[in-house]
Design a protein around this motif. Structure first.
Motif, PDB file in Angstrom:
ATOM      1  N   SER A   1      -0.077  -0.588   5.457  1.00 17.18           N
ATOM      2  CA  SER A   1      -0.673   0.068   4.093  1.00 17.18           C
ATOM      3  C   SER A   1      -0.638   1.090   4.243  1.00 17.18           C
ATOM      4  CB  SER A   1      -1.390  -1.191   3.721  1.00 17.18           C
ATOM      5  OG  SER A   1      -2.725  -0.520   4.612  1.00 17.18           O
ATOM      6  N   ALA A   2      -1.244   1.964   5.083  1.00 21.08           N
ATOM      7  CA  ALA A   2      -1.602   3.567   5.341  1.00 21.08           C
ATOM      8  C   ALA A   2       0.018   3.846   5.574  1.00 21.08           C
ATOM      9  CB  ALA A   2      -2.396   3.581   6.145  1.00 21.08           C
ATOM     10  N   VAL A   3       1.107   3.210   5.973  1.00 17.61           N
ATOM     11  CA  VAL A   3       2.637   4.202   6.185  1.00 17.61           C
ATOM     12  C   VAL A   3       3.058   4.562   4.686  1.00 17.61           C
ATOM     13  CG1 VAL A   3       4.689   3.668   7.556  1.00 17.61           C
ATOM     14  CG2 VAL A   3       2.752   3.380   8.549  1.00 17.61           C
ATOM     15  N   ARG A   4       3.106   3.247   3.630  1.00 14.72           N
ATOM     16  CA  ARG A   4       3.256   2.933   2.505  1.00 14.72           C
ATOM     17  C   ARG A   4       2.910   4.010   1.838  1.00 14.72           C
ATOM     18  NH1 ARG A   4       5.457  -0.971  -1.143  1.00 14.72           N
ATOM     19  NH2 ARG A   4       5.577  -0.339  -3.422  1.00 14.72           N
ATOM     20  N   GLY A   5       1.361   4.299   2.370  1.00 12.07           N
ATOM     21  CA  GLY A   5       0.670   5.962   1.055  1.00 12.07           C
ATOM     22  C   GLY A   5       1.219   6.911   2.277  1.00 12.07           C
ATOM     23  N   LEU A   6       1.471   6.998   3.156  1.00  6.53           N
ATOM     24  CA  LEU A   6       2.324   8.296   3.628  1.00  6.53           C
ATOM     25  C   LEU A   6       3.434   8.140   3.083  1.00  6.53           C
ATOM     26  CD1 LEU A   6       2.552  10.490   6.048  1.00  6.53           C
ATOM     27  CD2 LEU A   6       2.943   8.833   7.251  1.00  6.53           C
ATOM     28  N   LEU A   7       4.414   7.649   3.493  1.00  4.10           N
ATOM     29  CA  LEU A   7       5.594   7.775   2.198  1.00  4.10           C
ATOM     30  C   LEU A   7       5.798   8.190   0.872  1.00  4.10           C
ATOM     31  CD1 LEU A   7       8.379   7.328   2.070  1.00  4.10           C
ATOM     32  CD2 LEU A   7       8.037   4.364   1.738  1.00  4.10           C
ATOM     33  N   VAL A   8       4.314   7.508   0.037  1.00  3.32           N
ATOM     34  CA  VAL A   8       4.427   7.711  -1.408  1.00  3.32           C
ATOM     35  C   VAL A   8       3.792   9.567  -1.616  1.00  3.32           C
ATOM     36  CG1 VAL A   8       2.965   7.670  -2.965  1.00  3.32           C
ATOM     37  CG2 VAL A   8       3.564   6.139  -2.168  1.00  3.32           C
TER      38      VAL A   8
END
Length: 235
Positions: free
Chosen positions: A170-177
């Motif tokens: 979930s943290a990586v997805r936030g970074l992607l966004v």
């Protein structure tokens, strides 16, 4: 060349200590590191943050070996996991590194639009040293359109968010966004570039079955995030 203790291993290479200043990076399959060395030397001369290249090699040194500066500090991935670096700051750093890299003209290509592209620039390949971030692992580097590099960085992050074994998905997805929003200011991720990044990613060595299975879903995720970034520009 004499090597000291192992410092780390990637999919294709191992890193060993030489002394307090230098490390040896060795490809396990004997891949010739000469092209990688040439790219790094060119980037260093252009002022881009890469590890310093070590003392002149012994003539008997295998072509699969690289002597490089021993860097102090965590990778960006380690800092994110430890909570000492936030997603927005990491995204800003990644976007800035890509932007700065893409100002450097190609060494070989005659296409004026081409630039040096890393094709593997993600948090595990950025070292956060006391003197600033340094980009490592240039084995995939090439010359081509900047948007291909942007697409590849986002695709790698998207694949990571889909890995069930990754506790920080979930943290990586936030970074992607966050990253997509910043890259939109530089031209975003065109569909053609994303398709080309997918083909390169699929053809790369050492891909796991899990990664290949999730590749199309990762492409869809990058496209969706890219649309969101375009519809909601950062202020």
């Amino acid at each position: 060349m004499h090597t000291g203790q192992p410092l780390g291993s990637g999919r294709t290479a191992d890193v060993y200590a030489i002394d307090k200043s230098w490390v040896l990076r060795r490809y396990r399959d004997g891949t010739d590191a000469t092209p990688e060395l040439a790219v790094m030397a060119y980037l260093a001369a252009s002022g881009f943050p890469v590890p310093r290249i070590g003392p002149p090699a012994d003539p008997s040194m295998p072509v699969c070996d690289l002597v490089l500066q021993r860097l102090a500090g965590p990778t960006m991935a380690e800092a994110l996991t430890a909570g000492t670096l936030g997603g927005p700051e990491a995204a800003e750093t990644l976007a800035r590194l890509l932007r700065e890299l893409h100002t450097i003209p190609p060494r070989l290509s005659n296409d004026p639009y081409d630039r040096i592209i890393h094709l593997d620039l993600h948090p595990e390949n950025v070292m956060l040293t006391p003197h600033g971030p340094v980009v490592i692992d240039w084995c995939n580097a090439s010359e081509g359109p900047p948007e291909l590099d942007r697409a590849m960085s986002c695709l790698i992050l998207a694949q990571a968010t889909l890995a069930p074994s990754l506790p920080a998905a979930s943290a990586v997805r936030g970074l992607l966004v966050e990253l997509a929003g910043r890259l939109d200011e530089d031209g975003g991720i065109p569909a053609e570039a994303l398709a080309r990044a997918r083909a390169l990613r699929a053809a790369g060595p050492c891909r796991t079955a899990e990664e290949l299975t999730a590749l199309d879903e990762a492409v869809e995720l990058v496209a969706a995030v890219g649309r969101t970034a375009a519809d909601h520009p950062r202020r």
